[in-house]
Design an enzyme around this catalytic site. Structure first.
Site, PDB file in Angstrom:
ATOM      1  N   SER A  62     -48.028  13.466 -21.148  1.00  0.00           N
ATOM      2  CA  SER A  62     -48.186  12.818 -19.848  1.00  0.00           C
ATOM      3  C   SER A  62     -46.947  12.001 -19.504  1.00  0.00           C
ATOM      4  CB  SER A  62     -49.434  11.933 -19.846  1.00  0.00           C
ATOM      5  OG  SER A  62     -49.353  10.987 -20.884  1.00  0.00           O
ATOM      6  N   HIS A 108     -50.934  19.368 -17.964  1.00  0.00           N
ATOM      7  CA  HIS A 108     -51.430  18.006 -18.146  1.00  0.00           C
ATOM      8  C   HIS A 108     -52.929  17.962 -17.857  1.00  0.00           C
ATOM      9  CE1 HIS A 108     -51.524  13.547 -16.859  1.00  0.00           C
ATOM     10  NE2 HIS A 108     -51.677  13.656 -18.162  1.00  0.00           N
ATOM     11  N   ASN A 143     -50.683  10.214 -12.223  1.00  0.00           N
ATOM     12  CA  ASN A 143     -50.484   8.934 -12.907  1.00  0.00           C
ATOM     13  C   ASN A 143     -49.443   8.066 -12.212  1.00  0.00           C
ATOM     14  OD1 ASN A 143     -52.432   9.422 -14.761  1.00  0.00           O
ATOM     15  ND2 ASN A 143     -51.046   9.959 -16.439  1.00  0.00           N
ATOM     16  N   GLU A 168     -52.625  19.272 -14.065  1.00  0.00           N
ATOM     17  CA  GLU A 168     -51.326  19.294 -13.393  1.00  0.00           C
ATOM     18  C   GLU A 168     -50.456  20.300 -14.142  1.00  0.00           C
ATOM     19  OE1 GLU A 168     -50.453  14.981 -11.463  1.00  0.00           O
ATOM     20  OE2 GLU A 168     -50.517  15.009 -13.645  1.00  0.00           O
TER      21      GLU A 168
END
Ligand code: T1G
Length: 687
Positions: free
Chosen positions: A403, A424, A474, A436
């Site tokens: 990440s 991800h 994120n 992702e």
């Protein structure tokens, strides 16, 4: 007759075939065509209603919802089928949804092909069934089942539909047309099936089930209008004759159609389909075996999703005990699924049969794709990728679940950077839909296309994103959380911020989420963000909270206090004192902050960063950003996603508010160039 509906004859049986690819949606031409066909059946003694292609009717054409519907309306067609002088038999295959199921419910008998899925998914689009679904389903399925299916947008298989009484038979003929003819001949010989006493005998509009269901949905479908309207429509079916009940249903349907949630949910429907496909992408590579490196929670979750989708799945970990624990965790999860009726024992066994564990990378020699889910350290990832490069066949995809690390750098120890890609996943990986798919600088189009296809096959919602810190989700989350934390220093409380965000519709408040995922973990991530924004002022509450050992639920205390064995957050006097001390140290005078400011600062922080990501190309579109936020972060689907919601507010107002925050709060709020451009041109993100 319109080209989309055909009428022909087989002896005494008339056959009406709907042919409107790709999903036989009930467009105006289809509706008119069915009426015309019914008018042309002449002396036929029975009618079969069927559809060409891969599915019976999958519903109304969703693209038409924004406009006033054209005549003839679907309820008229359903009533015409119901009122036909001779028996009409619907043959269902593929996905019989929404208006499609309503057409079938209007018929006198329903036969399903094996594998058919049926349901009334309207509430997931912000509307309710608008052509008799709420009136015709209860007498067949019973009140409780009908309410459950309609308000939950539930899709059932043919066997369940038979058990529920929604279909009369499952055909063993080879195709829908033969199935219809066989059923019609049977009806001509022995009459329509006898359904016995109605399932609604003795039920009343004031039945307590309606109130109970409404109260339950206040919690499980918080903020959503359509499920509540659907209950009202079903209630009307109990005291009105069919045509009047359908008129009452139609009025409630129109309220929803014109309301704001329909637009938001329809936006997400199409955004999801666009997000998960690559325009003009190359053919994905195909393979049967997948490897997962790392037997932790994440690795086990990914492996479960792969095996459930039919892949032979190998989990590799150096630690045999960790592998054993992963298998135990997976079988425990399957047992619970079987107990809850989500899976049958044979399915669970088949999935388990596709899972293997190994301590050596050599077990991966036949894998077409490997996902690495080990500790977040470049050194550890390099060791894994060197091994993968050694054992994997040519053409295999090397995916990392990182990440935060640079994916090109991870892949640099291999001789095949073009096959390296980010996947991800979100935790828990067998539940969370979002993936992702990260395009590193070296990633080839074919690798990206393969990673997308793989993610779709394991029933995820993959969204391609660029290789920027935090990727899309994120990164936006960081800005949202940072703003929430600044609000604490300026005078808000964790409980106030969380309440405002939940009222807005978020599944959880920001501080409850932090306590769940661990504030020590959050602090480590925060340190990385500081490196990306060396000149921006960071709030410091999280540092102080962790310094006091308040790491979250696992410690029984975080931003909130928790009682043993209970996840309910309680206000903490200690945290109030921590916040005041941090504010005093930083020279911030705390003030009363109103709810609107909290909502705007958190939500517009998402919007501004989302605009920056689209502007830089890290996200392809506003729709992609909305899909990421809906599936990865508990954003209320009925608001359509942060970008769609900003459009509804009007970008001129969004920009004005962003500028106001910029003037008052400093550099974090510099408006994204794309926001400025669109707002000044009078345009929108999603338009
Ligand atoms: N209207 C318009 N387009 C549709 C559509 C629809 N109902 N359903 C699918 N498409 C398009 C979709 O955008 C895609 O296009 C292509 O078809 C293939 O879909 C009066 C008011 C049917 C199970 O909610 O659940 O009836 O991207 O990629 O995975 O009460 O689509 O290729 O250009 O999803 O095989 C109720 C929604 C309407 C069904 C097929 N019906 N659709 O899944 O392929 S409300 C629904 C689905 C209603 C009445 C009311 C799925 C599917 P493109 P796909 P798939």
């Amino acid at each position: 007759m319109s080209g989309q509906v055909r009428l022909d004859r087989d002896g005494e049986i008339a056959i009406i075939t709907i042919d409107n690819p790709p999903v036989n949606a009930t467009s105006q031409a289809v509706r008119a065509g069915i009426l015309e066909a019914l008018g042309g059946i002449g002396d036929a003694r029975a009618v079969v209603l069927t559809a060409a292609g891969r599915t019976f009717v999958a519903g109304a054409d969703i693209k038409e919802f924004a406009n006033a519907p054209l005549e003839p309306h679907l309820p008229e067609v359903v009533l015409a089928l119901a009122g036909c002088d001779v028996p009409v038999i619907a043959v269902l295959h593929g996905t019989t949804l929404g208006g499609g199921l309503e057409l079938a419910l209007g018929c006198h008998m329903r036969v399903a092909m094996p594998g058919t899925k049926l349901g009334l998914p309207e509430v997931s689009l912000g509307i309710i069934p608008g052509a008799g679904g709420t009136q015709l389903l209860p007498p067949l399925a019973g009140l409780e089942r009908a309410l459950e299916m309609i308000t939950g947008a539930e899709r059932v298989g043919a066997a369940q539909a038979l058990e529920d009484g929604i279909v009369d038979a499952i055909s063993d003929e080879s195709d829908p047309r033969s199935a219809g003819l066989a059923a019609a001949r049977q009806v001509l010989e022995t009459g329509l099936p006898d359904r016995g006493a109605g399932k609604l005998d003795g039920r009343h509009p004031d039945d307590p089930v309606f109130g109970k269901m409404a109260a339950q949905l206040e919690k499980s479908a918080r903020g959503q209008i359509a499920p509540q309207k659907a209950i009202e429509a079903v209630r009307r079916s109990l005291d009105l004759p069919l045509a009047e009940g359908m008129a009452a249903e139609r009025a409630l349907f129109q309220d929803c159609r014109k309301g704001p949630q329909r637009g938001a949910l329809v936006h997400l429907f199409f955004a999801e389909r666009a997000a998960t496909k690559l325009k003009d992408g190359p053919e994905p590579r195909s393979f049967d075996t997948v490897g997962v490196i790392g037997a932790g929670t994440m690795g086990a979750g990914i492996a479960m999703a792969c095996a459930a989708a039919g892949y032979e799945t190998v989990i590799v970990d150096r630690d045999q005990a960790a592998l054993d624990r992963a298998l135990t965790r997976i079988s425990g999860s399957h047992d619970r699924a079987v107990q809850r009726g989500k899976m049958d024992a044979a399915q669970a066994e088949a999935i388990a049969g596709r899972l293997r564990i190994a301590t050596s990378y050599d077990a991966l020699s036949g894998a077409g794709l490997v996902v690495e889910a080990v500790f977040e350290s470049m050194e550890v990832k390099h060791a894994v990728f060197r091994e993968l490069d050694r054992v994997l066949p040519e053409g295999a995809i090397l995916a990392t679940n990182t990440s935060s690390l640079d994916i090109d750098e991870i892949g640099s120890v291999t001789a095949r950077g073009a096959d390296v890609v980010g996947l991800h996943f979100f935790s828990p990986a067998h539940v969370m839909k979002l993936v992702e798919v990260v395009r590193a600088k070296g990633t080839s189009e074919e690798a990206l296309s393969t990673a997308m296809a793989f993610s779709r096959r394991i029933r995820k919602v993959p969204v391609p994103v660029g290789m920027v810190p935090g990727f899309v989700g994120n990164r936006m989350l960081f800005h949202y959380g940072r703003e929430a934390e600044s609000l604490l220093e300026e005078g808000a409380t964790p409980a106030q911020v969380d309440r405002v965000l939940r009222d807005y519709g978020m599944a959880m408040g920001v501080f409850a989420v932090r306590d769940l995922s661990g504030n020590d973990v959050g602090l480590a991530v925060r340190k990385e963000w500081r490196a990306h924004y060396p000149h921006h002022p960071f709030p410091e509450v999280i540092d102080a909270v962790v310094a006091e050992g308040r790491t979250g639920q696992k410690a029984g205390k975080g931003y909130f206090d928790y009682r043993e064995g209970d996840r309910t957050p309680h206000d903490s006097a200690e945290v109030a004192a921590i916040i005041e001390a941090v504010a005093a140290r930083r020279g911030i005078t705390r003030r009363k902050i109103d709810d609107d400011e909290i909502r705007d600062r958190c939500v517009l922080a998402l919007v501004n960063e989302g605009a920056r990501l689209i502007g830089s190309g890290a996200a392809r579109s506003a729709g992609d950003v909305d899909v990421v936020y809906r599936y990865g972060y508990g954003f209320p689907a009925w608001r359509g996603g942060p970008m769609y919601d900003a459009d509804q507010r009007g970008l001129a107002e969004v920009l004005a508010r962003t500028r106001e925050f910029h003037d008052r709060l400093g550099p974090w709020w510099e408006p994204a160039p794309l926001l400025v451009d669109l707002a000044e041109a009078g345009r929108s993100f999603t338009g």
